[in-house]
Design an enzyme around this catalytic site. Sequence first.
Site, short mmCIF file in Angstrom:
data_model
loop_
_atom_site.label_atom_id
_atom_site.label_comp_id
_atom_site.label_asym_id
_atom_site.label_seq_id
_atom_site.Cartn_x
_atom_site.Cartn_y
_atom_site.Cartn_z
N LYS A 201 0.78 -1.23 0.00
CA LYS A 201 0.00 0.00 0.00
C LYS A 201 0.82 1.28 0.00
CE LYS A 201 -4.07 -0.13 2.36
NZ LYS A 201 -4.75 -0.21 3.67
N GLY A 380 5.78 -1.19 13.18
CA GLY A 380 5.17 0.15 13.25
C GLY A 380 6.11 1.17 13.85
P1 AMP Z 1 2.94 -4.21 3.32
O1 AMP Z 1 2.30 -4.79 4.55
O2 AMP Z 1 2.26 -3.00 2.79
O3 AMP Z 1 4.43 -4.03 3.50
O4 AMP Z 1 2.73 -5.28 2.20
C1 AMP Z 1 3.25 -6.56 2.23
C2 AMP Z 1 2.45 -7.42 1.29
O5 AMP Z 1 2.50 -6.85 0.00
C3 AMP Z 1 2.94 -8.82 1.15
O6 AMP Z 1 2.00 -9.68 1.70
C4 AMP Z 1 3.05 -9.02 -0.36
O7 AMP Z 1 2.50 -10.23 -0.79
C5 AMP Z 1 2.26 -7.87 -0.90
N1 AMP Z 1 2.68 -7.51 -2.27
C6 AMP Z 1 3.93 -7.25 -2.68
N2 AMP Z 1 3.94 -6.99 -3.99
C7 AMP Z 1 2.68 -7.08 -4.43
C8 AMP Z 1 2.05 -6.93 -5.70
N3 AMP Z 1 2.77 -6.63 -6.78
N4 AMP Z 1 0.72 -7.09 -5.78
C9 AMP Z 1 0.00 -7.40 -4.68
N5 AMP Z 1 0.52 -7.56 -3.46
C10 AMP Z 1 1.85 -7.40 -3.32
#
Ligand code: AMP
Length: 399
Positions: A201, A380
Amino acid sequence: MSRFSDTSFKGLKALVRVDFNVPLNDKFEITDDTRMTSSLPTIRKILADGGAVILMSHFGRPKGGPEEKYSLKHLLPHLKSLLGDNIEVKFADDCIGESAIEQAKNLKPGEVLLLENLRFYKEEEKGDKGFAEKLSKLGDLYVNDAFGTAHRAHASTAVVADYFPAGKKMFGLLMESEVNSAEKVLHKAEKPFVAIIGGAKVSDKILILENLLEKATDIIIGGGMAYTFCKAEGGKIGKSLCEEDRIDTALEIMKKAEEKGVSIHLPSDSVIADAFSATAQTSTSPSNAIPDGWMGLDIGSYACEQFINIIHKSKTILWNGPMGVFEFEKFQHGTREVAKAIAEATEKGAYSLVGGGDSVAAVNQFGYADKVSYVSTGGGALLEFFEGKTLPGIAAISE
Ligand code: AMP
């Protein structure tokens, strides 16, 4: 500020805030004890000095009263086995009140007392002064070793410090190394400094990106969040992750980067899939020309090469967030290669800090955890530190 290592705990009772919020399975077995093992050096030093340790922690998310499944007593057998047979470890079934006071008073040098879950009192998260004062009565000194909750102004993480005079409150060894490592990267980075930011995100990472624009030489953006940036630049991203309401923010970040001379690197190509699935059909594509119905789930091979080159020429490296859906084998190549490149750069003398749940999971999974300079235990808290915020748990002791 008093230094933990310079303090002798002989004959003293140290009230130590740890983060024992470990994951349990449905049989109450600990599935990852990193948070417990990370605080062992602090506990052992106090005991070795001839002091006694009173441990306090939160555990799970109880709704403001005692709940059996969130009792810290489930951790007692494992804590005993980590500390060894010769250490007496006791449990207080309340963190304040008569019995806790009595047990703390009777604690002998070399012994450990684990208090019941702080969050059984709603006063903990409210940062209640009366509750903090009651906790403070249990120990002669306050040691904060809970970096994972340092971004919370809770009674046990921040407010309690007000009830100890200077010289009687300090960081534990884990907290000290977390803070030193984060400060080294944010405030004393040797250039070139690359920040690698990935994950799902954009909205979670805006503040960190904005703050890093003031510090980094290069910012690599990978993972799902990269596609909002690709779209902002006019690319076609198929059905890749995209936060439409963050497209303007992405443009602003890229504009600010240009003004400040910071290079933002997006993945030039992607491994794409026809579904979000471990068994999806895959192909490769430029990241700005992904066909309709397909989504980018990993950085492609050109992007890998491009990112590896930047990492190799950097002297300071911060990594937060995976480059793709590394949970699925087909899309873990980019994350694995980035982890490997960080390990190689570290071997050549760069300083590398890996933080945030998923990048930590990735360095562990791919076997690079001991080949980077520092793996942070704070998700966090580390993010907020790099957003430039003052963390209450740090300020309560250092100010
Ligand atoms: P975050 O918690 O925002 O650091 O996101 C981590 C998550 O992002 C992990 O579970 C990944 O599977 C997901 N992620 C990474 N790259 C992608 C992508 N290209 N599309 C969808 N999800 C993703």
